[in-house]
Design a protein around this motif. Structure first.
Motif, mmCIF file in Angstrom:
data_model
loop_
_atom_site.group_PDB
_atom_site.id
_atom_site.type_symbol
_atom_site.label_atom_id
_atom_site.label_comp_id
_atom_site.label_asym_id
_atom_site.label_seq_id
_atom_site.Cartn_x
_atom_site.Cartn_y
_atom_site.Cartn_z
ATOM 1 N N LEU A 178 0.817 -1.090 0.105
ATOM 2 C CA LEU A 178 0.043 0.146 -0.070
ATOM 3 C C LEU A 178 0.756 1.195 -0.020
ATOM 4 C CD1 LEU A 178 -2.435 -0.975 2.887
ATOM 5 C CD2 LEU A 178 -2.766 -1.399 0.383
ATOM 6 N N PRO A 179 0.459 2.244 -0.751
ATOM 7 C CA PRO A 179 1.087 3.672 -0.818
ATOM 8 C C PRO A 179 1.619 4.106 0.492
ATOM 9 C CG PRO A 179 -0.840 3.925 -1.882
ATOM 10 C CD PRO A 179 -0.914 2.387 -1.486
ATOM 11 N N THR A 180 0.679 3.864 1.451
ATOM 12 C CA THR A 180 1.044 4.359 2.920
ATOM 13 C C THR A 180 2.157 3.670 3.771
ATOM 14 O OG1 THR A 180 -0.690 2.957 3.671
ATOM 15 C CG2 THR A 180 -1.314 5.376 3.218
ATOM 16 N N HIS A 181 2.495 2.463 3.258
ATOM 17 C CA HIS A 181 3.346 1.517 3.798
ATOM 18 C C HIS A 181 4.914 1.926 3.471
ATOM 19 C CE1 HIS A 181 0.092 -1.382 5.182
ATOM 20 N NE2 HIS A 181 0.304 -0.650 6.130
ATOM 21 N N TYR A 182 5.704 2.031 4.379
ATOM 22 C CA TYR A 182 7.148 2.117 4.327
ATOM 23 C C TYR A 182 7.748 1.487 5.531
ATOM 24 C CZ TYR A 182 7.084 6.312 6.959
ATOM 25 O OH TYR A 182 6.911 6.981 8.116
ATOM 26 N N ALA A 183 9.136 1.043 5.366
ATOM 27 C CA ALA A 183 9.788 0.584 6.568
ATOM 28 C C ALA A 183 11.014 1.032 6.770
ATOM 29 C CB ALA A 183 10.065 -0.874 6.297
ATOM 30 N N THR A 184 11.258 1.396 7.981
ATOM 31 C CA THR A 184 12.731 1.456 8.545
ATOM 32 C C THR A 184 13.513 0.493 8.563
ATOM 33 O OG1 THR A 184 12.669 1.875 10.768
ATOM 34 C CG2 THR A 184 11.607 3.705 9.432
ATOM 35 N N LEU A 185 14.753 0.453 8.245
ATOM 36 C CA LEU A 185 15.433 -0.554 8.499
ATOM 37 C C LEU A 185 17.009 -0.246 8.755
ATOM 38 C CD1 LEU A 185 15.548 -3.674 6.097
ATOM 39 C CD2 LEU A 185 15.502 -1.197 5.115
ATOM 40 N N VAL A 186 17.372 -1.220 9.125
ATOM 41 C CA VAL A 186 19.177 -1.473 9.256
ATOM 42 C C VAL A 186 19.524 -2.736 8.539
ATOM 43 C CG1 VAL A 186 21.147 -1.645 10.601
ATOM 44 C CG2 VAL A 186 19.389 -0.242 11.384
ATOM 45 N N CYS A 187 20.328 -2.714 7.604
ATOM 46 C CA CYS A 187 20.787 -3.751 6.751
ATOM 47 C C CYS A 187 21.946 -3.742 6.704
ATOM 48 C CB CYS A 187 20.141 -3.775 5.346
ATOM 49 S SG CYS A 187 20.270 -5.247 4.489
ATOM 50 N N GLY A 188 22.820 -4.866 7.026
ATOM 51 C CA GLY A 188 24.351 -4.817 7.102
ATOM 52 C C GLY A 188 24.797 -6.164 6.517
ATOM 53 N N ARG A 189 26.144 -6.234 6.484
ATOM 54 C CA ARG A 189 26.845 -7.338 5.895
ATOM 55 C C ARG A 189 28.241 -7.189 6.807
ATOM 56 N NH1 ARG A 189 26.400 -7.902 -0.112
ATOM 57 N NH2 ARG A 189 24.640 -9.185 0.106
ATOM 58 N N ALA A 190 28.698 -8.566 7.328
ATOM 59 C CA ALA A 190 29.610 -8.710 8.201
ATOM 60 C C ALA A 190 30.638 -9.612 7.410
ATOM 61 C CB ALA A 190 29.268 -8.734 9.570
ATOM 62 N N THR A 191 32.008 -9.407 7.541
ATOM 63 C CA THR A 191 32.819 -10.320 7.030
ATOM 64 C C THR A 191 33.455 -11.056 8.099
ATOM 65 O OG1 THR A 191 34.844 -9.039 6.796
ATOM 66 C CG2 THR A 191 33.267 -8.960 5.188
ATOM 67 N N THR A 192 34.182 -12.215 7.999
ATOM 68 C CA THR A 192 35.048 -12.893 8.816
ATOM 69 C C THR A 192 35.955 -12.020 9.424
ATOM 70 O OG1 THR A 192 34.539 -14.772 7.634
ATOM 71 C CG2 THR A 192 36.061 -15.045 9.516
ATOM 72 N N ALA A 193 36.581 -11.179 8.697
ATOM 73 C CA ALA A 193 37.748 -10.141 8.965
ATOM 74 C C ALA A 193 37.220 -8.981 9.840
ATOM 75 C CB ALA A 193 38.562 -9.775 7.942
ATOM 76 N N GLY A 194 35.990 -9.015 10.315
ATOM 77 C CA GLY A 194 35.526 -7.745 11.131
ATOM 78 C C GLY A 194 35.067 -6.689 10.459
ATOM 79 N N ASP A 195 35.028 -6.705 8.933
ATOM 80 C CA ASP A 195 34.585 -5.340 8.403
ATOM 81 C C ASP A 195 32.973 -5.571 8.352
ATOM 82 O OD1 ASP A 195 37.056 -4.265 7.734
ATOM 83 O OD2 ASP A 195 37.573 -6.070 6.192
ATOM 84 N N VAL A 196 32.457 -4.406 8.478
ATOM 85 C CA VAL A 196 30.944 -4.376 8.687
ATOM 86 C C VAL A 196 30.721 -3.076 7.521
ATOM 87 C CG1 VAL A 196 28.847 -3.908 9.865
ATOM 88 C CG2 VAL A 196 30.758 -5.170 10.990
ATOM 89 N N GLU A 197 29.469 -3.512 6.710
ATOM 90 C CA GLU A 197 28.889 -2.463 5.927
ATOM 91 C C GLU A 197 27.451 -2.517 6.301
ATOM 92 O OE1 GLU A 197 29.033 -3.235 1.727
ATOM 93 O OE2 GLU A 197 28.732 -1.150 0.954
ATOM 94 N N LEU A 198 26.961 -1.235 6.569
ATOM 95 C CA LEU A 198 25.688 -1.060 7.088
ATOM 96 C C LEU A 198 25.039 -0.055 6.496
ATOM 97 C CD1 LEU A 198 25.971 -0.363 10.997
ATOM 98 C CD2 LEU A 198 24.877 -2.535 9.838
ATOM 99 N N CYS A 199 23.556 -0.279 6.245
ATOM 100 C CA CYS A 199 22.711 0.840 5.407
ATOM 101 C C CYS A 199 21.574 1.249 6.561
ATOM 102 C CB CYS A 199 22.281 0.263 4.470
ATOM 103 S SG CYS A 199 21.269 1.494 3.398
ATOM 104 N N THR A 200 21.504 2.365 6.924
ATOM 105 C CA THR A 200 20.280 2.604 8.019
ATOM 106 C C THR A 200 19.418 3.305 7.081
ATOM 107 O OG1 THR A 200 22.340 2.820 9.430
ATOM 108 C CG2 THR A 200 20.159 3.632 10.331
ATOM 109 N N ALA A 201 18.249 2.674 6.916
ATOM 110 C CA ALA A 201 17.113 3.426 6.125
ATOM 111 C C ALA A 201 16.116 4.199 7.263
ATOM 112 C CB ALA A 201 16.613 2.506 5.068
ATOM 113 N N GLY A 202 16.465 5.378 7.403
ATOM 114 C CA GLY A 202 15.482 5.973 8.336
ATOM 115 C C GLY A 202 15.139 5.345 9.666
ATOM 116 N N HIS A 203 16.117 4.573 9.955
ATOM 117 C CA HIS A 203 15.954 3.773 11.440
ATOM 118 C C HIS A 203 16.754 4.519 12.415
ATOM 119 C CE1 HIS A 203 14.803 -0.024 13.021
ATOM 120 N NE2 HIS A 203 15.992 0.026 13.842
ATOM 121 N N PRO A 204 16.411 4.341 13.629
ATOM 122 C CA PRO A 204 17.197 4.788 14.867
ATOM 123 C C PRO A 204 18.759 4.345 14.315
ATOM 124 C CG PRO A 204 15.371 3.888 15.850
ATOM 125 C CD PRO A 204 15.280 3.492 14.287
#
Ligand SMILES: [Zn+2]
Length: 314
Positions: A178-204
Protein backbone atom coordinates in the motif's frame (compact mmCIF):
# COMPACT_ATOMS: atom_id res chain seq x y z
CA UNK A 1 -10.05 15.26 -2.31
CA UNK A 2 -13.27 13.28 -2.09
CA UNK A 3 -13.47 12.98 -5.87
CA UNK A 4 -9.94 11.62 -6.07
CA UNK A 5 -10.55 8.91 -3.50
CA UNK A 6 -14.07 7.95 -4.62
CA UNK A 7 -13.58 7.63 -8.37
CA UNK A 8 -11.17 4.67 -8.40
CA UNK A 9 -13.34 2.88 -5.81
CA UNK A 10 -16.42 3.26 -8.00
CA UNK A 11 -14.54 1.86 -11.01
CA UNK A 12 -13.21 -0.97 -8.89
CA UNK A 13 -16.70 -1.81 -7.67
CA UNK A 14 -18.13 -1.73 -11.19
CA UNK A 15 -15.31 -4.02 -12.33
CA UNK A 16 -16.10 -6.45 -9.51
CA UNK A 17 -19.80 -6.27 -10.37
CA UNK A 18 -19.08 -7.21 -13.98
CA UNK A 19 -16.93 -10.15 -12.91
CA UNK A 20 -19.65 -11.35 -10.55
CA UNK A 21 -22.35 -11.09 -13.23
CA UNK A 22 -20.12 -12.99 -15.62
CA UNK A 23 -19.61 -15.72 -13.00
CA UNK A 24 -23.33 -15.88 -12.23
CA UNK A 25 -24.01 -16.22 -15.96
CA UNK A 26 -21.54 -19.09 -16.14
CA UNK A 27 -22.38 -21.00 -12.94
CA UNK A 28 -25.95 -19.95 -12.21
CA UNK A 29 -27.29 -17.77 -9.35
CA UNK A 30 -25.37 -19.40 -6.48
CA UNK A 31 -26.35 -17.92 -3.06
CA UNK A 32 -22.84 -16.68 -2.18
CA UNK A 33 -22.44 -14.97 -5.55
CA UNK A 34 -25.87 -13.34 -5.25
CA UNK A 35 -24.98 -12.15 -1.76
CA UNK A 36 -21.69 -10.63 -2.97
CA UNK A 37 -23.53 -8.91 -5.81
CA UNK A 38 -25.90 -7.36 -3.26
CA UNK A 39 -22.96 -6.14 -1.22
CA UNK A 40 -21.26 -4.60 -4.26
CA UNK A 41 -24.52 -2.86 -5.20
CA UNK A 42 -24.89 -1.58 -1.64
CA UNK A 43 -21.32 -0.23 -1.78
CA UNK A 44 -22.06 1.49 -5.11
CA UNK A 45 -25.16 3.03 -3.52
CA UNK A 46 -22.99 4.34 -0.68
CA UNK A 47 -20.61 5.88 -3.23
CA UNK A 48 -23.57 7.66 -4.91
CA UNK A 49 -24.94 8.82 -1.56
CA UNK A 50 -21.54 10.15 -0.47
CA UNK A 51 -21.41 7.84 2.57
CA UNK A 52 -18.88 5.39 1.18
CA UNK A 53 -15.99 4.75 3.58
CA UNK A 54 -17.95 5.91 6.63
CA UNK A 55 -18.72 3.49 9.44
CA UNK A 56 -22.43 2.58 9.46
CA UNK A 57 -22.53 2.69 13.25
CA UNK A 58 -20.47 5.72 14.31
CA UNK A 59 -20.27 7.53 10.92
CA UNK A 60 -16.52 8.09 11.38
CA UNK A 61 -14.19 7.28 8.45
CA UNK A 62 -13.21 3.60 8.22
CA UNK A 63 -9.46 2.86 8.46
CA UNK A 64 -8.07 3.54 4.92
CA UNK A 65 -5.89 0.41 4.84
CA UNK A 66 -8.91 -1.78 5.51
CA UNK A 67 -10.94 -0.08 2.79
CA UNK A 68 -8.15 -0.54 0.27
CA UNK A 69 -7.81 -4.21 1.24
CA UNK A 70 -11.57 -4.77 1.06
CA UNK A 71 -13.73 -2.07 -0.57
CA UNK A 72 -16.89 -3.70 0.85
CA UNK A 73 -16.14 -3.07 4.55
CA UNK A 74 -18.96 -1.16 6.29
CA UNK A 75 -17.78 -0.73 9.86
CA UNK A 76 -14.77 0.79 11.59
CA UNK A 77 -12.68 -1.63 13.66
CA UNK A 78 -14.38 -0.63 16.90
CA UNK A 79 -17.86 -1.25 15.54
CA UNK A 80 -17.27 -4.58 13.82
CA UNK A 81 -20.15 -7.01 14.44
CA UNK A 82 -19.11 -9.85 16.84
CA UNK A 83 -18.84 -12.46 14.07
CA UNK A 84 -16.45 -10.26 12.05
CA UNK A 85 -14.55 -9.39 15.21
CA UNK A 86 -13.94 -13.08 15.86
CA UNK A 87 -12.83 -13.64 12.25
CA UNK A 88 -10.38 -10.73 12.58
CA UNK A 89 -9.00 -12.16 15.83
CA UNK A 90 -8.47 -15.51 14.12
CA UNK A 91 -6.63 -13.74 11.29
CA UNK A 92 -4.41 -11.91 13.78
CA UNK A 93 -3.53 -15.10 15.65
CA UNK A 94 -2.66 -16.78 12.37
CA UNK A 95 -0.50 -13.77 11.40
CA UNK A 96 1.26 -13.97 14.79
CA UNK A 97 1.96 -17.68 14.21
CA UNK A 98 3.41 -16.88 10.80
CA UNK A 99 5.58 -14.13 12.32
CA UNK A 100 6.93 -16.44 14.99
CA UNK A 101 7.66 -19.14 12.43
CA UNK A 102 9.62 -16.65 10.31
CA UNK A 103 11.86 -15.38 13.09
CA UNK A 104 15.40 -16.72 12.95
CA UNK A 105 16.99 -18.39 16.03
CA UNK A 106 17.46 -15.73 18.73
CA UNK A 107 21.04 -16.85 19.33
CA UNK A 108 23.38 -17.71 16.47
CA UNK A 109 27.08 -18.10 15.79
CA UNK A 110 28.65 -17.29 12.44
CA UNK A 111 32.23 -17.35 11.31
CA UNK A 112 33.83 -14.87 13.72
CA UNK A 113 30.55 -13.47 15.04
CA UNK A 114 27.90 -14.19 17.60
CA UNK A 115 24.41 -12.72 17.54
CA UNK A 116 21.49 -12.42 19.90
CA UNK A 117 18.22 -10.52 19.87
CA UNK A 118 15.11 -9.88 21.96
CA UNK A 119 11.78 -9.39 20.28
CA UNK A 120 8.76 -8.20 22.29
CA UNK A 121 5.61 -7.62 20.25
CA UNK A 122 3.38 -4.99 21.79
CA UNK A 123 0.22 -6.37 20.23
CA UNK A 124 -0.51 -9.86 18.89
CA UNK A 125 1.14 -9.00 15.60
CA UNK A 126 4.39 -7.07 15.73
CA UNK A 127 5.50 -4.28 13.44
CA UNK A 128 9.10 -5.25 14.05
CA UNK A 129 10.98 -7.82 12.10
CA UNK A 130 14.48 -9.08 12.36
CA UNK A 131 16.45 -11.66 10.46
CA UNK A 132 19.99 -12.84 9.91
CA UNK A 133 21.20 -14.72 6.88
CA UNK A 134 24.67 -16.27 6.70
CA UNK A 135 27.00 -13.25 6.41
CA UNK A 136 24.22 -10.66 6.26
CA UNK A 137 22.20 -9.42 9.19
CA UNK A 138 19.45 -6.89 9.39
CA UNK A 139 16.65 -5.57 11.51
CA UNK A 140 13.55 -3.86 10.24
CA UNK A 141 10.17 -2.52 11.17
CA UNK A 142 7.08 -3.30 9.23
CA UNK A 143 3.57 -4.66 9.56
CA UNK A 144 4.39 -6.51 6.35
CA UNK A 145 6.86 -8.70 8.05
CA UNK A 146 6.30 -11.89 6.07
CA UNK A 147 6.58 -9.83 2.92
CA UNK A 148 9.92 -8.25 3.86
CA UNK A 149 11.26 -11.57 5.05
CA UNK A 150 10.59 -13.30 1.73
CA UNK A 151 11.89 -10.34 -0.25
CA UNK A 152 15.23 -10.03 1.53
CA UNK A 153 15.81 -13.77 1.53
CA UNK A 154 15.25 -13.78 -2.23
CA UNK A 155 17.33 -10.66 -2.96
CA UNK A 156 20.29 -11.78 -0.85
CA UNK A 157 20.68 -14.93 -2.97
CA UNK A 158 22.08 -12.91 -5.88
CA UNK A 159 24.71 -11.43 -3.50
CA UNK A 160 24.39 -7.85 -4.75
CA UNK A 161 26.31 -5.02 -3.10
CA UNK A 162 24.49 -3.60 -0.08
CA UNK A 163 23.37 -0.38 -1.77
CA UNK A 164 22.03 -2.32 -4.77
CA UNK A 165 20.28 -4.76 -2.44
CA UNK A 166 18.55 -1.84 -0.70
CA UNK A 167 17.55 -0.16 -3.98
CA UNK A 168 16.03 -3.40 -5.27
CA UNK A 169 14.27 -4.04 -1.98
CA UNK A 170 12.87 -0.52 -1.89
CA UNK A 171 11.56 -0.74 -5.45
CA UNK A 172 10.01 -4.16 -4.87
CA UNK A 173 8.51 -3.02 -1.57
CA UNK A 174 7.13 0.16 -3.13
CA UNK A 175 5.53 -1.67 -6.02
CA UNK A 176 3.94 -4.38 -3.94
CA UNK A 177 2.53 -2.66 -0.85
CA UNK A 178 0.00 0.00 0.00
CA UNK A 179 1.28 3.50 -0.78
CA UNK A 180 1.06 4.44 2.90
CA UNK A 181 3.43 1.68 3.94
CA UNK A 182 7.16 2.03 4.28
CA UNK A 183 9.70 0.43 6.53
CA UNK A 184 12.65 1.82 8.43
CA UNK A 185 15.47 -0.65 8.60
CA UNK A 186 19.09 -1.39 9.20
CA UNK A 187 20.65 -3.83 6.81
CA UNK A 188 24.23 -4.90 7.10
CA UNK A 189 26.85 -7.33 6.03
CA UNK A 190 29.74 -8.54 8.16
CA UNK A 191 32.86 -10.35 7.01
CA UNK A 192 34.96 -12.85 8.92
CA UNK A 193 37.76 -10.25 9.07
CA UNK A 194 35.59 -7.89 11.14
CA UNK A 195 34.55 -5.50 8.37
CA UNK A 196 30.93 -4.36 8.52
CA UNK A 197 28.96 -2.48 5.90
CA UNK A 198 25.71 -0.94 7.11
CA UNK A 199 22.77 0.78 5.53
CA UNK A 200 20.48 2.64 7.93
CA UNK A 201 17.27 3.58 6.15
CA UNK A 202 15.40 6.04 8.36
CA UNK A 203 15.98 3.79 11.36
CA UNK A 204 17.31 4.77 14.81
CA UNK A 205 21.11 4.89 14.53
CA UNK A 206 22.84 1.66 15.52
CA UNK A 207 25.57 1.90 18.15
CA UNK A 208 29.06 0.48 17.92
CA UNK A 209 30.13 -0.72 21.35
CA UNK A 210 33.94 -0.52 21.53
CA UNK A 211 36.37 -0.82 24.41
CA UNK A 212 37.11 2.91 23.88
CA UNK A 213 33.43 3.89 24.03
CA UNK A 214 30.28 4.20 21.94
CA UNK A 215 30.06 5.34 18.33
CA UNK A 216 26.84 6.18 16.52
CA UNK A 217 26.25 5.04 12.93
CA UNK A 218 24.29 7.83 11.26
CA UNK A 219 21.33 7.19 8.96
CA UNK A 220 22.29 6.75 5.32
CA UNK A 221 18.89 6.99 3.66
CA UNK A 222 15.13 7.44 3.73
CA UNK A 223 12.90 4.60 4.89
CA UNK A 224 12.49 1.70 2.49
CA UNK A 225 9.60 1.94 0.02
CA UNK A 226 8.85 5.68 0.24
CA UNK A 227 9.84 6.25 -3.37
CA UNK A 228 10.42 3.59 -5.99
CA UNK A 229 13.74 5.08 -7.15
CA UNK A 230 15.45 5.61 -3.81
CA UNK A 231 19.21 5.37 -3.51
CA UNK A 232 20.96 4.29 -0.35
CA UNK A 233 24.40 5.12 0.97
CA UNK A 234 26.31 2.75 3.21
CA UNK A 235 28.73 3.13 6.11
CA UNK A 236 31.81 0.95 6.53
CA UNK A 237 33.18 0.03 9.94
CA UNK A 238 35.76 -2.29 11.37
CA UNK A 239 35.10 -4.14 14.61
CA UNK A 240 37.86 -5.59 16.74
CA UNK A 241 37.32 -8.84 18.60
CA UNK A 242 35.02 -8.13 21.57
CA UNK A 243 33.38 -5.09 19.89
CA UNK A 244 29.69 -5.25 19.16
CA UNK A 245 27.04 -3.62 17.07
CA UNK A 246 23.79 -2.83 18.88
CA UNK A 247 20.68 -2.32 16.74
CA UNK A 248 17.27 -1.38 18.14
CA UNK A 249 13.87 -0.20 16.95
CA UNK A 250 12.21 3.12 17.76
CA UNK A 251 10.00 1.32 20.30
CA UNK A 252 13.11 1.21 22.51
CA UNK A 253 14.11 4.89 22.34
CA UNK A 254 10.51 6.13 22.46
CA UNK A 255 9.44 4.04 25.48
CA UNK A 256 8.36 6.45 28.22
CA UNK A 257 8.63 6.50 32.00
CA UNK A 258 5.77 7.60 34.29
CA UNK A 259 6.54 11.29 33.65
CA UNK A 260 6.38 10.86 29.87
CA UNK A 261 10.16 11.18 29.38
CA UNK A 262 11.39 9.00 26.51
CA UNK A 263 14.10 6.41 27.18
CA UNK A 264 16.30 7.99 24.52
CA UNK A 265 19.48 7.14 22.67
CA UNK A 266 21.82 8.63 25.31
CA UNK A 267 20.57 6.26 27.97
CA UNK A 268 20.88 3.09 25.90
CA UNK A 269 24.34 4.29 24.79
CA UNK A 270 25.39 4.75 28.42
CA UNK A 271 24.12 1.31 29.39
CA UNK A 272 25.76 -0.30 26.37
CA UNK A 273 29.08 1.44 27.13
CA UNK A 274 29.11 -0.24 30.52
CA UNK A 275 28.35 -3.59 28.92
CA UNK A 276 31.34 -3.77 26.54
CA UNK A 277 32.87 -7.20 26.51
CA UNK A 278 29.66 -9.02 27.37
CA UNK A 279 28.35 -11.79 25.14
CA UNK A 280 25.53 -10.57 22.82
CA UNK A 281 22.84 -12.28 24.91
CA UNK A 282 24.09 -10.54 28.07
CA UNK A 283 24.46 -7.19 26.29
CA UNK A 284 20.89 -7.35 24.97
CA UNK A 285 19.64 -8.56 28.35
CA UNK A 286 21.39 -5.70 30.20
CA UNK A 287 19.78 -3.15 27.88
CA UNK A 288 16.36 -4.84 28.07
CA UNK A 289 16.50 -4.88 31.89
CA UNK A 290 17.48 -1.22 32.05
CA UNK A 291 14.60 -0.36 29.72
CA UNK A 292 12.18 -2.42 31.83
CA UNK A 293 13.40 -0.60 34.97
CA UNK A 294 12.94 2.75 33.22
CA UNK A 295 9.33 2.14 32.12
CA UNK A 296 8.74 0.54 35.53
CA UNK A 297 5.80 -1.64 34.67
CA UNK A 298 4.05 0.82 32.38
CA UNK A 299 2.81 -0.90 29.23
CA UNK A 300 4.97 -0.36 26.15
CA UNK A 301 3.31 1.64 23.39
CA UNK A 302 5.24 -0.06 20.60
CA UNK A 303 7.11 -3.22 19.67
CA UNK A 304 10.55 -3.53 21.21
CA UNK A 305 13.38 -5.28 19.37
CA UNK A 306 17.10 -5.17 20.15
CA UNK A 307 19.85 -7.10 18.41
CA UNK A 308 23.53 -7.37 19.25
CA UNK A 309 26.17 -8.67 16.87
CA UNK A 310 29.56 -9.18 18.48
CA UNK A 311 32.88 -10.10 16.93
CA UNK A 312 34.12 -13.11 18.79
CA UNK A 313 37.62 -13.13 20.21
CA UNK A 314 40.46 -14.52 18.10
ZN1 LIG B 1 -17.56 3.00 13.85
Amino acid sequence: MEQVSVLPVREQLIDRRQRLEHEIGRRGPLPDLAHLLQEVDAALARVSAGTYGLCETCRAPIEPDRLIADPLVRFCLEDLPPSEQRALERDLLLAADIQRALLPPSDATFDGWRLNYVYRPYRVVSGDYCDHVATASGIAASMLMAHLHAMFRALVLARPSLDVLMERASRAFCESTLPTHYATLVCGRATTAGDVELCTAGHPSPLVVRASGIETVESTGLPLGMFSSEQFGTTRLHLDPGDALLIFTDGVVEAEDASGTPYGVERIARVAAGAHGLEPAALVDTCARDLAGFVNGRPYADDVTMMALRRTAG
